[in-house]
Design an enzyme around this catalytic site. Structure first.
Site, PDB file in Angstrom:
ATOM      1  N   TYR A   1       0.816  -1.217   0.000  1.00  0.00           N
ATOM      2  CA  TYR A   1       0.000   0.000   0.000  1.00  0.00           C
ATOM      3  C   TYR A   1       0.849   1.266   0.000  1.00  0.00           C
ATOM      4  CZ  TYR A   1      -3.807  -3.115   1.571  1.00  0.00           C
ATOM      5  OH  TYR A   1      -4.716  -4.121   1.703  1.00  0.00           O
TER       6      TYR A   1
ATOM      7  N   LYS B   1     -12.462   0.729   3.825  1.00  0.00           N
ATOM      8  CA  LYS B   1     -11.605   1.904   3.669  1.00  0.00           C
ATOM      9  C   LYS B   1     -12.480   3.100   3.314  1.00  0.00           C
ATOM     10  CE  LYS B   1     -10.500   1.401  -1.288  1.00  0.00           C
ATOM     11  NZ  LYS B   1     -10.836   2.759  -1.747  1.00  0.00           N
TER      12      LYS B   1
END
Length: 266
Positions: free
Chosen positions: A41, A221
């Site tokens: 990420y 998210k």
């Protein structure tokens, strides 16, 4: 098996450092206690800064990261995990995952490195992600440490019944990423109907549905503080048996993750 909060914070695709730090700090002060990131990420450092900025004791935060598929040879697991610790600004992890069982992944080479990290206290728990049942069997037979969690794409349009059953039988968590199918749940009539009944959003209903499942937690998210609060408030929605049955009965099936990243069919 230790408890996990029903709703945590996923940080996939949040690569703006200042924004990521702000979202993580805000989430923790709002009440989130489970933060999920990954080497791939490219945000472990801002995630760690967000944890540091929040007025929350580190011991109250459940922090998980994942070893990317380029780093799954024995020595690379050890060295890349040290890099993750440095970026996150912590001396140990609550949970470390194998991100994908591919590329440099070899169970007999990769998993002993996870055992070493577990044995020396660098990680408190070991997990895997995107595994099939056969791969889970192999991992369980190779690891000395127990598998604490299996992270997979899961939402009302990909209900993962087989992996749910596996998680219950072997007493580990199934951690659902993309739990609102990147917004696609808003198009589903059954979810819309349940949302109207509870004066909630389809996102909240999807998260509440996951929270009702045994051994399942979700890590949505979000890029906005408004959605951060909305997601967290899904904990307050009490779905009844009819609501759950309606969502369980959805016949539409979609996988959101690119098939190239998930080269098997579940």
């Amino acid at each position: 098996m230790d408890d996990l909060p029903p709703i945590g914070l996923g940080t996939y695709d949040n690569t703006d450092s200042d924004h990521c730090t702000d979202i993580v700090a805000t989430a923790l002060e709002m009440g989130y206690r489970h933060i999920d990131t990954a080497q791939e990420y490219d945000n472990e450092r801002p995630v760690g800064e967000g944890i540091e900025q929040a007025d929350i004791d580190r011991t109250d935060v459940f922090l998980a990261t994942k070893v990317w598929d380029d780093n799954l040879a024995y020595d690379d697991v050890l060295s890349s995990t040290e890099e993750s610790l440095d970026k996150l600004g912590v001396d140990k992890l609550d949970l470390l995952y194998v991100h994908w069982p591919r590329n440099t992944y070899e169970a007999e080479d990769t998993l002993p490195a996870f055992d070493e990290l577990y044995d020396n206290g660098t990680v408190d728990r070991v997990g895997v992600s995107n595994f099939t049942p056969d791969q889970l069997d192999e991992a369980r037979n190779t690891l000395d440490a127990p598998i604490f969690a299996h992270q997979v794409e899961m939402h009302p349009l990909l209900q993962q019944e087989e992996l749910q059953k596996y998680a219950r039988e072997h007493d580990h968590w199934l951690v659902a990423y993309s739990p609102v199918a990147r917004g696609t749940v808003t198009e589903v009539e059954a979810i819309q109907t349940v949302a109207e009944k509870h004066d909630a959003t389809p996102y909240q209903v999807s998260l509440a549905w996951l929270a009702e499942k045994e051994n399942v937690v979700a890590i949505p998210k979000t890029a906005t503080k408004e959605h951060l609060q909305d997601n967290f408030d899904a904990r307050k929605i009490d779905l009844d048996d009819d609501d759950i049955a309606a969502i369980d009965g959805i016949e539409r099936t979609e996988r959101i993750v690119d098939p190239d990243d998930a080269p098997w069919n579940q």
